[in-house]
Write a protein that holds these residues in place. Structure first.
Motif, PDB file in Angstrom:
ATOM      1  N   LEU A  43       0.873  -1.170   0.000  1.00 27.34           N
ATOM      2  CA  LEU A  43       0.000   0.000   0.000  1.00 27.34           C
ATOM      3  C   LEU A  43       0.912   1.223   0.000  1.00 27.34           C
ATOM      4  N   HIS A  44       0.843   1.998  -1.059  1.00 31.72           N
ATOM      5  CA  HIS A  44       1.630   3.232  -1.142  1.00 31.72           C
ATOM      6  C   HIS A  44       0.713   4.438  -1.060  1.00 31.72           C
ATOM      7  N   PHE A  45       1.063   5.363  -0.194  1.00 33.29           N
ATOM      8  CA  PHE A  45       0.369   6.655  -0.107  1.00 33.29           C
ATOM      9  C   PHE A  45       1.355   7.711  -0.575  1.00 33.29           C
ATOM     10  N   ASP A  46       1.005   8.446  -1.629  1.00 33.37           N
ATOM     11  CA  ASP A  46       1.928   9.478  -2.110  1.00 33.37           C
ATOM     12  C   ASP A  46       3.329   8.913  -2.296  1.00 33.37           C
ATOM     13  N   GLY A  47       3.398   7.671  -2.708  1.00 30.51           N
ATOM     14  CA  GLY A  47       4.695   7.056  -2.982  1.00 30.51           C
ATOM     15  C   GLY A  47       5.365   6.408  -1.781  1.00 30.51           C
ATOM     16  N   THR A  48       4.806   6.594  -0.580  1.00 25.21           N
ATOM     17  CA  THR A  48       5.405   5.978   0.617  1.00 25.21           C
ATOM     18  C   THR A  48       4.771   4.610   0.874  1.00 25.21           C
ATOM     19  N   SER A  49       5.604   3.611   1.058  1.00 25.08           N
ATOM     20  CA  SER A  49       5.116   2.267   1.369  1.00 25.08           C
ATOM     21  C   SER A  49       4.791   2.213   2.861  1.00 25.08           C
ATOM     22  N   VAL A  50       3.507   2.354   3.185  1.00 23.99           N
ATOM     23  CA  VAL A  50       3.156   2.652   4.584  1.00 23.99           C
ATOM     24  C   VAL A  50       3.399   1.491   5.545  1.00 23.99           C
ATOM     25  N   PHE A  51       3.253   0.261   5.076  1.00 25.93           N
ATOM     26  CA  PHE A  51       3.457  -0.855   5.997  1.00 25.93           C
ATOM     27  C   PHE A  51       4.941  -1.131   6.245  1.00 25.93           C
ATOM     28  N   GLU A  52       5.810  -0.356   5.597  1.00 30.42           N
ATOM     29  CA  GLU A  52       7.237  -0.439   5.922  1.00 30.42           C
ATOM     30  C   GLU A  52       7.634   0.600   6.969  1.00 30.42           C
ATOM     31  N   LEU A  53       6.694   1.461   7.380  1.00 29.40           N
ATOM     32  CA  LEU A  53       6.993   2.444   8.431  1.00 29.40           C
ATOM     33  C   LEU A  53       7.073   1.731   9.782  1.00 29.40           C
ATOM     34  N   SER A  54       7.758   2.366  10.741  1.00 24.58           N
ATOM     35  CA  SER A  54       7.762   1.843  12.112  1.00 24.58           C
ATOM     36  C   SER A  54       6.343   1.979  12.679  1.00 24.58           C
ATOM     37  N   ASP A  55       6.057   1.303  13.778  1.00 22.67           N
ATOM     38  CA  ASP A  55       4.733   1.405  14.399  1.00 22.67           C
ATOM     39  C   ASP A  55       4.391   2.853  14.716  1.00 22.67           C
ATOM     40  N   ALA A  56       5.367   3.578  15.303  1.00 19.68           N
ATOM     41  CA  ALA A  56       5.117   4.979  15.658  1.00 19.68           C
ATOM     42  C   ALA A  56       4.928   5.826  14.402  1.00 19.68           C
ATOM     43  N   GLY A  57       5.748   5.541  13.393  1.00 19.62           N
ATOM     44  CA  GLY A  57       5.642   6.278  12.132  1.00 19.62           C
ATOM     45  C   GLY A  57       4.304   6.028  11.457  1.00 19.62           C
TER      46      GLY A  57
END
Ligand code: ATP
Ligand code: MG
Length: 224
Positions: A64-78
């Motif tokens: 799942l990319h939002f504005d090009g960011t792969s959101v499930f690769e973010l840290s939990d806090a991020g």
């Protein structure tokens, strides 16, 4: 680039040692400013899909990319920070806090984010006026009609100016005329504030009033 790019998303639940496959390869782009309806049989996976799209629940596979960011690769806090800033939710039940007024309920997400109190209340008041409840600011949820409470929930979902609003059967508990009023309001908010929206509904007539119509069937999202 689309606002949201969903690719090959799979989601299953495990219960009592059995696997229940709900999403089996969902791919979809949602463009900025779109207003999308999503229908499908009960149990088809609409809420599951909305939870994944809202990043409340991670898929088993896919991206799942939002504005090009792969959101499930973010840290939990991020991910939590991203979700708070980007996504608004409206559910079938309004989940308003019973001991607070309409104004306080709408301002709450902004207050939690430590927005200045006067600014949060001013923004909440403007949104309640926008949804036609300028005369109900001091009412607690128990002192509102079902349709009014759902409009307060919509205002609350908008207070942090989300890029994406997800609504899971926001009219499910309302009579048809009140439900049509809420859908009308969603169309206006989409048009006037430019907020991208995905609205799950069981009502095929309301679904067809949306510019883009999707159906969840056999684990896939198709054009309705
Ligand atoms: N936490 C869970 N554990 C196990 N199975 C689940 C869980 N949540 C949902 N399911 C199953 O996943 C399937 C999809 O559920 P979901 O809530 O997404 O359907 P839905 O399309 O939103 O249905 P409705 O229109 O009734 O709200 C259902 O068969 C449900 O029983
Ligand atoms: Mg559901």
């Amino acid at each position: 680039m689309a606002l949201v790019e969903i690719r090959d998303v799979f989601k299953s639940y495990w219960l009592h040692g059995k696997r229940i496959d709900v999403l089996s390869g969902v791919s979809l782009d949602i463009e900025r400013g779109e207003l999308v309806s999503l229908v499908g049989a009960s149990g088809a996976g609409k809420s599951t899909f909305l939870h994944v799209l809202g990043t409340l629940d991670a898929p088993v596979a896919g991206s799942l990319h939002f504005d090009g960011t792969s959101v499930f690769e973010l840290s939990d806090a991020g991910l939590a920070r991203f979700r708070n800033r980007t996504i608004g939710f409206v559910f079938q039940s309004h989940f308003l806090l019973p001991e607070f007024t309409a104004l306080e309920n709408v301002a709450m997400p902004a207050l939690v984010q430590r927005v200045d109190r006067a600014a949060a209340l001013a923004q909440a008041r403007a949104l309640l006026e926008r949804v036609g409840l300028g005369a109900r600011l001091d009412h607690r949820p128990g002192e509102l009609s079902g349709g009014e409470a759902q409009r307060v929930a919509l205002a609350r979902a908008l207070v942090l100016q989300p890029a994406l609003l997800l609504a899971d059967e926001p009219t499910g508990n309302l009579d048809p005329a009140t439900g049509e009023g809420i859908h009308q309001l969603l169309r206006e908010v989409n048009r006037d504030l430019g907020i991208t929206m995905v609205v799950v509904t069981h009502n095929e007539v309301l679904a067809r009033s949306m510019p883009r119509q999707l159906r969840l069937q056999a684990g896939k999202v198709l054009r309705a």
